[in-house]
Design an enzyme around this catalytic site. Structure first.
Site, PDB file in Angstrom:
ATOM      1  N   LYS A 155       1.031  -1.263   0.014  1.00 46.04           N
ATOM      2  CA  LYS A 155      -0.078  -0.080  -0.014  1.00 46.04           C
ATOM      3  C   LYS A 155       0.967   1.052   0.007  1.00 46.04           C
ATOM      4  O   LYS A 155       1.764   1.513   0.465  1.00 46.04           O
ATOM      5  CB  LYS A 155      -0.799   0.090   1.309  1.00 46.04           C
ATOM      6  CG  LYS A 155      -1.964   0.831   1.246  1.00 46.04           C
ATOM      7  CD  LYS A 155      -3.554   0.156   0.666  1.00 46.04           C
ATOM      8  CE  LYS A 155      -4.545   0.992   0.664  1.00 46.04           C
ATOM      9  NZ  LYS A 155      -5.887   0.162   0.342  1.00 46.04           N
ATOM     10  N   THR A 181     -16.900  -3.098  -6.000  1.00 46.90           N
ATOM     11  CA  THR A 181     -16.733  -3.461  -4.577  1.00 46.90           C
ATOM     12  C   THR A 181     -18.211  -3.436  -3.726  1.00 46.90           C
ATOM     13  O   THR A 181     -18.478  -4.230  -2.989  1.00 46.90           O
ATOM     14  CB  THR A 181     -15.833  -2.282  -3.939  1.00 46.90           C
ATOM     15  OG1 THR A 181     -14.591  -2.197  -4.830  1.00 46.90           O
ATOM     16  CG2 THR A 181     -15.630  -2.348  -2.583  1.00 46.90           C
ATOM     17  N   GLY A 203     -21.045   6.376   5.291  1.00 48.09           N
ATOM     18  CA  GLY A 203     -19.936   7.117   4.094  1.00 48.09           C
ATOM     19  C   GLY A 203     -20.723   6.765   2.965  1.00 48.09           C
ATOM     20  O   GLY A 203     -20.793   5.430   2.604  1.00 48.09           O
ATOM     21  N   THR A 244     -20.310  12.934   6.232  1.00 45.97           N
ATOM     22  CA  THR A 244     -19.782  14.299   6.492  1.00 45.97           C
ATOM     23  C   THR A 244     -20.177  15.233   5.431  1.00 45.97           C
ATOM     24  O   THR A 244     -20.117  16.747   5.869  1.00 45.97           O
ATOM     25  CB  THR A 244     -18.301  14.330   6.865  1.00 45.97           C
ATOM     26  OG1 THR A 244     -17.775  13.674   5.665  1.00 45.97           O
ATOM     27  CG2 THR A 244     -18.031  13.755   8.255  1.00 45.97           C
TER      28      THR A 244
HETATM   29  P1  NAI Z   1     -14.817   7.562  -1.140  1.00 43.14           P
HETATM   30  O1  NAI Z   1     -13.921   8.747  -0.741  1.00 43.14           O
HETATM   31  O2  NAI Z   1     -15.684   7.845  -2.282  1.00 43.14           O
HETATM   32  O3  NAI Z   1     -16.351   7.640   0.020  1.00 43.14           O
HETATM   33  C1  NAI Z   1     -15.984   7.964   1.421  1.00 43.14           C
HETATM   34  C2  NAI Z   1     -17.114   8.667   1.870  1.00 43.14           C
HETATM   35  O4  NAI Z   1     -16.944   8.705   3.359  1.00 43.14           O
HETATM   36  C3  NAI Z   1     -17.207  10.113   1.464  1.00 43.14           C
HETATM   37  O5  NAI Z   1     -18.748  10.275   0.991  1.00 43.14           O
HETATM   38  C4  NAI Z   1     -16.992  10.808   2.629  1.00 43.14           C
HETATM   39  O6  NAI Z   1     -17.586  12.098   2.873  1.00 43.14           O
HETATM   40  C5  NAI Z   1     -17.527   9.944   3.797  1.00 43.14           C
HETATM   41  N1  NAI Z   1     -17.016  10.093   5.313  1.00 43.14           N
HETATM   42  C6  NAI Z   1     -15.852  10.506   5.593  1.00 43.14           C
HETATM   43  N2  NAI Z   1     -15.620  10.482   7.088  1.00 43.14           N
HETATM   44  C7  NAI Z   1     -16.695  10.303   7.489  1.00 43.14           C
HETATM   45  C8  NAI Z   1     -17.309  10.052   8.609  1.00 43.14           C
HETATM   46  N3  NAI Z   1     -16.366  10.395   9.876  1.00 43.14           N
HETATM   47  N4  NAI Z   1     -18.561   9.835   8.964  1.00 43.14           N
HETATM   48  C9  NAI Z   1     -19.136   9.465   7.632  1.00 43.14           C
HETATM   49  N5  NAI Z   1     -18.893   9.394   6.438  1.00 43.14           N
HETATM   50  C10 NAI Z   1     -17.558   9.974   6.351  1.00 43.14           C
HETATM   51  O7  NAI Z   1     -14.259   6.305  -1.046  1.00 43.14           O
HETATM   52  P2  NAI Z   1     -14.951   5.032  -1.420  1.00 43.14           P
HETATM   53  O8  NAI Z   1     -14.124   4.232  -2.774  1.00 43.14           O
HETATM   54  O9  NAI Z   1     -16.325   4.906  -1.455  1.00 43.14           O
HETATM   55  O10 NAI Z   1     -14.264   3.621  -0.394  1.00 43.14           O
HETATM   56  C11 NAI Z   1     -14.848   3.747   0.947  1.00 43.14           C
HETATM   57  C12 NAI Z   1     -14.086   2.897   1.937  1.00 43.14           C
HETATM   58  O11 NAI Z   1     -13.993   1.350   1.246  1.00 43.14           O
HETATM   59  C13 NAI Z   1     -12.351   3.201   2.026  1.00 43.14           C
HETATM   60  O12 NAI Z   1     -11.874   2.772   3.431  1.00 43.14           O
HETATM   61  C14 NAI Z   1     -11.788   2.326   1.126  1.00 43.14           C
HETATM   62  O13 NAI Z   1     -10.560   2.150   1.549  1.00 43.14           O
HETATM   63  C15 NAI Z   1     -12.470   1.234   1.035  1.00 43.14           C
HETATM   64  N6  NAI Z   1     -12.315   0.397   0.026  1.00 43.14           N
HETATM   65  C16 NAI Z   1     -12.633   0.918  -1.397  1.00 43.14           C
HETATM   66  C17 NAI Z   1     -12.509   0.276  -2.473  1.00 43.14           C
HETATM   67  C18 NAI Z   1     -12.949   0.526  -3.848  1.00 43.14           C
HETATM   68  O14 NAI Z   1     -12.741  -0.131  -4.657  1.00 43.14           O
HETATM   69  N7  NAI Z   1     -13.191   1.765  -3.802  1.00 43.14           N
HETATM   70  C19 NAI Z   1     -12.216  -1.129  -2.493  1.00 43.14           C
HETATM   71  C20 NAI Z   1     -11.969  -1.980  -1.156  1.00 43.14           C
HETATM   72  C21 NAI Z   1     -12.157  -0.937   0.035  1.00 43.14           C
HETATM   73  N1  PHE Z   2      -7.909   0.064  -2.768  1.00 40.46           N
HETATM   74  C1  PHE Z   2      -8.851  -0.837  -3.024  1.00 40.46           C
HETATM   75  C2  PHE Z   2      -8.683  -1.847  -1.902  1.00 40.46           C
HETATM   76  O1  PHE Z   2      -8.311  -1.356  -0.732  1.00 40.46           O
HETATM   77  C3  PHE Z   2      -8.571  -1.145  -4.600  1.00 40.46           C
HETATM   78  C4  PHE Z   2      -7.439  -1.940  -5.043  1.00 40.46           C
HETATM   79  C5  PHE Z   2      -7.450  -3.251  -5.100  1.00 40.46           C
HETATM   80  C6  PHE Z   2      -6.355  -0.919  -5.197  1.00 40.46           C
HETATM   81  C7  PHE Z   2      -6.153  -4.073  -5.505  1.00 40.46           C
HETATM   82  C8  PHE Z   2      -4.982  -1.782  -5.884  1.00 40.46           C
HETATM   83  C9  PHE Z   2      -5.066  -3.042  -6.018  1.00 40.46           C
HETATM   84  O2  PHE Z   2      -8.959  -2.955  -2.318  1.00 40.46           O
END
Ligand code: NAI
Ligand code: PHE
Ligand code: K
Length: 355
Positions: free
Chosen positions: A78, A153, A182, A206
């Site tokens: 990472k 996801t 979130g 938020t």
């Molecule tokens: P994103 O940045 O699009 O969404 C995060 C959301 O959480 C935002 O809308 C933000 O305003 C909100 N937020 C931040 N702090 C908050 C709080 N204290 N309370 C409530 N809401 C809050 O990120 P995304 O891509 O949706 O990812 C979400 C989570 O899932 C992250 O932890 C990421 O590492 C994990 N993840 C994402 C993957 C992907 O393919 N995008 C894959 C695997 C895990």
């Molecule tokens: N960041 C995402 C995760 O935590 C998506 C990701 C997967 C990014 C594999 C790179 C490699 O899973």
């Protein structure tokens, strides 16, 4: 703290500081046992360098487990870019410089680390990194990449939620109360799927625009500070990690926890406490693997979108295996999932070093 986080049993830590922008760069390779280390680039502000290193290490470890438990031929790593200001206050020129420096670091690792999008980075950022290095997943489709992994996801978390509800004796999602913390790329997609399946949605974010969207969709909004004390059937953390520590685990008024965030549990004890209280925790690195299936499936394994979807729907089967280990060994589900992941790492041959 720095001493503690540097005594880490991963394979490699790379750091760099850019005085001009006040940015620190970290890449941590946890394991290349099953293949090149893969894991996204997270951009965020941290209280200290030690905290950023720590986060990178824990996130890299989660990637190793995710790839292993998902049977993907990659190791875990990472990147953390510790920003000098909130992401939305960094101008475009500075951001570009930051990404070029990060890409230089990745390139020096010669393919032992592949990055991708994570919190505060997206496909256009991957395109920019790709101007400097080839070791990038999740570029835009226009640039020949697999594009955003978020919707896949969401699909995987939804499958995990259905399987967990069944396992926990809650039946189908129809009529259950699901609290999504979130409403970003993943959480909003999950809210749509769960709502279509008949769940009642409680949501929190938020960002006021996200909440406006949610209200329009008919969901009820929970105040940020009340999320972990609001009763629901399934709590779905889809914002940041560390939301459930031992204290929260002791009181969380939910029957199950199924979310996308990486490292949902703040400590090992939290998993134990949930287990003792009969709250079923779907291990995050099993549940949120849809992104990895999308990126590695499309870009490394040559899978079609259909295959990615089919493989992602089987996350429910992997969880059923995890729950069965947890029950037969009477251990918490996070430990059970680690056992499953380690079985694969230990039975696999060592990946030949990159030449
Ligand atoms: P994103 O940045 O699009 O969404 C995060 C959301 O959480 C935002 O809308 C933000 O305003 C909100 N937020 C931040 N702090 C908050 C709080 N204290 N309370 C409530 N809401 C809050 O990120 P995304 O891509 O949706 O990812 C979400 C989570 O899932 C992250 O932890 C990421 O590492 C994990 N993840 C994402 C993957 C992907 O393919 N995008 C894959 C695997 C895990
Ligand atoms: N960041 C995402 C995760 O935590 C998506 C990701 C997967 C990014 C594999 C790179 C490699 O899973
Ligand atoms: K993102």
């Amino acid at each position: 703290r720095l001493d503690k986080t540097l005594c880490w049993d991963g394979e490699l830590t790379v750091t760099r500081h850019d005085r001009e922008t006040g940015t620190s760069f970290i890449i941590r390779l946890d394991s290349t046992r099953l293949g090149p280390a893969a894991g996204g680039t997270r951009a965020a502000q941290y209280a200290s360098f030690g905290e950023a290193l720590d986060d990178a290490g824990r996130l890299a470890g989660a990637m190793t487990l995710k790839m292993a438990v998902s049977n993907l031929p990659m190791g875990g790593g990472k990147s953390v870019i510790a920003l000098p200001a909130p992401r939305n206050e960094i101008d475009q020129g500075t951001w570009k410089r930051i990404l070029v420096l990060h890409a230089e670091n990745i390139d020096k690792l010669g393919g032992n680390y592949w990055t991708g999008p994570d919190v505060n980075t997206n496909s256009s950022d991957m395109d920019l990194l790709n101007d400097t290095t080839e070791f990038v997943f999740g570029r835009s489709t226009a640039r020949g990449g697999a594009g955003s992994s978020a919707s896949n996801t969401s699909l995987g978390v939804f499958e995990a939620m259905k399987a967990t509800a069944l396992h926990r004796g809650l039946g189908t999602l129809d009529g259950l109360t699901v609290l999504v913390q979130g409403l970003g790329a993943v959480g909003s997609g999950l809210a749509v799927l769960a709502s279509q399946a008949g769940a009642r949605l409680l949501v929190s974010d938020t960002d006021s625009e996200r909440l406006a969207w949610a209200r329009q969709a008919g969901h009820d909004v929970v105040e940020i500070d009340n999320v972990r004390s609001t009763p629901c059937d399934i709590f779905a953390p889809c914002a940041m990690g560390g939301v459930i520590d031992s204290a929260v685990a002791g009181e969380l008024p939910a029957s199950a926890v199924v979310g996308a965030a990486n490292n949902i549990l703040a400590d090992d004890e939290a998993g134990d406490i949930l287990h003792q209280r009969g709250v079923t925790y779907a291990p995050d690195f099993v549940t949120n693997a849809g992104g990895a299936f999308h990126l590695v499936g499309r870009e490394v394994l040559g899978w079609s979108e259909e295959t990615v979807g089919a493989r992602t729907r089987r996350i429910g089967d992997t969880l059923a295996e995890v729950y069965s280990i947890a029950e037969s060994e009477d251990i918490d589900t996070d430990r059970a999932a680690r056992i499953l992941a380690r079985r694969r790492i230990e039975t696999a041959g060592t990946h030949p070093p990159h030449t």
